[in-house]
Design an enzyme around this catalytic site. Structure first.
Site, PDB file in Angstrom:
ATOM      1  NE  ARG A   1      62.426  51.124  58.441  1.00  0.00           N
ATOM      2  CZ  ARG A   1      61.103  51.078  58.590  1.00  0.00           C
ATOM      3  NH1 ARG A   1      60.387  50.390  57.757  1.00  0.00           N
ATOM      4  NH2 ARG A   1      60.490  51.741  59.564  1.00  0.00           N
TER       5      ARG A   1
ATOM      6  CE  LYS B   1      64.972  47.944  87.791  1.00  0.00           C
ATOM      7  NZ  LYS B   1      65.754  46.714  88.057  1.00  0.00           N
TER       8      LYS B   1
ATOM      9  CG  HIS C   1      70.656  55.735  61.161  1.00  0.00           C
ATOM     10  ND1 HIS C   1      71.202  54.493  61.420  1.00  0.00           N
ATOM     11  CD2 HIS C   1      69.308  55.533  61.057  1.00  0.00           C
ATOM     12  CE1 HIS C   1      70.234  53.595  61.451  1.00  0.00           C
ATOM     13  NE2 HIS C   1      69.079  54.200  61.242  1.00  0.00           N
TER      14      HIS C   1
HETATM   15  N1   CP Z   1      65.593  53.617  58.749  1.00  0.00           N
HETATM   16  C1   CP Z   1      65.434  53.392  60.066  1.00  0.00           C
HETATM   17  O1   CP Z   1      66.274  53.721  60.901  1.00  0.00           O
HETATM   18  O2   CP Z   1      64.256  52.739  60.371  1.00  0.00           O
HETATM   19  P1   CP Z   1      63.835  52.298  61.829  1.00  0.00           P
HETATM   20  O3   CP Z   1      63.625  53.544  62.642  1.00  0.00           O
HETATM   21  O4   CP Z   1      62.566  51.497  61.650  1.00  0.00           O
HETATM   22  O5   CP Z   1      64.942  51.478  62.417  1.00  0.00           O
END
Ligand code: CP
Length: 305
Positions: free
Chosen positions: A51, A80, A129
């Protein structure tokens, strides 16, 4: 020049502005289709993603820009031994903005200090995140109309789940929020989140291990996957991975207007039968993530909207 490493770097009015631009993009996509013409996004993903990487790429294409990048560290010169800093200094010669995911907490922050172009944290280890949080906030706004007076259940791996950490951090700025933290003891929310956010801001929260007991009071249920990749011990993962499986039966005593969120990917924690429930919002979250990332790219590139 601005990067986005932690959701707390955005003010409440900036989050509202990003949501407003996202809504404008949905209503008038043609107005935005060439806003990033001539610009390039680099997606540097040292960890797997579906995503986040593909929504960033779709976002840039829908803004008329282009995309370069890699989807695993093994296909870049980091295999590397090249440092993250040298990697971003190199990429900044080719691109205008970077989205980076890395397994090491803090790697996007360190990289952003040397990149010379805006860098977006697309997930760093079990830490943060922020763009998933923007997708979550946009979804909550659409489903609930705002962020105040909500009881939010966070369920599953609250220890390693970086989306949960960023979401608590973001929602803690709103009035009359209550968190219900549902996890096995081994996967409880880290102490630093309790001390530095929940207690410091005097936010009401409870910690429980049973989902059923608290279901009737929830306005939002945010399910999460047990993060296999962060465990040191496979036996512990196997023991804990199916701690919570949401199904139609468990939703019988939930509110009629509950919103069920999940950052995805899911493994077993939401039965597929729940997808047909109108309260399931997780695929709407996926789509909302693309629009809010479009708005974020425009903001960090300082494109006039
Ligand atoms: N929600 C999310 O971060 O999904 P992915 O790990 O697929 O990017």
């Amino acid at each position: 020049m601005r990067s986005l490493i932690d959701i707390q770097e955005l003010t409440t009015s900036e989050i509202e502005e990003l949501i407003a631009v996202s809504e404008d993009i949905i209503a008038h996509p043609e107005k935005f289709s060439q806003k990033c013409a001539g610009k390039k996004l680099a997606t540097l993903f040292f960890e797997p993603s579906t995503r986040t990487r593909l929504s960033f790429e779709a976002a840039m294409y829908e803004l008329g820009g282009n995309v370069i990048g890699f989807s695993e560290g093994a296909s870049s010169s980091s295999a590397k031994g090249e440092s993250v800093v040298d990697t971003v200094k190199t990429v900044s010669c080719y691109a205008d903005i970077i989205a980076m995911r890395h397994h090491k907490e803090g790697a996007p922050l360190v990289a952003s200090l040397k990149a010379g172009i805006p860098l977006i944290n697309a997930g760093d280890g079990g830490h943060n995140h922020p763009t998933q949080t923007l997708a979550d906030l946009f979804t909550i706004k659409k489903e609930k109309g705002g962020f105040e007076n909500l009881v939010i259940g966070l369920c599953g791996d609250l220890k390693f789940g970086r989306t949960v950490h960023s979401l608590i951090s973001a929602l803690s700025r709103y009035e009359n929020i209550k968190f219900v933290l549902i996890s096995p003891e081994e996967l409880a929310i880290p102490d630093y989140i309790k001390e530095e956010i929940l207690k410091k801001k005097n936010i009401e929260y409870t910690e429980v291990s049973e989902m059923q007991d608290v279901m009737p009071e929830l306005d939002i249920l945010y399910m999460t996957r047990v993060q296999k990749e962060r465990f040191f011990n496979e036996a512990d993962y196997i023991r804990l991975r199916d701690s919570y499986i949401l199904n139609n039966e468990k939703l019988l005593n939930a509110k009629k207007d509950l919103s069920i969120l999940h950052p995805l990917p899911r493994v077993n924690e939401i039965a597929v039968e729940v997808d047909a429930d109108p309260r399931a919002c997780y695929f709407k979250q996926v789509l909302n993530g693309k629009y809010i990332r479009m708005a974020l790219i425009l903001k960090l590139l300082e494109v006039e909207v």
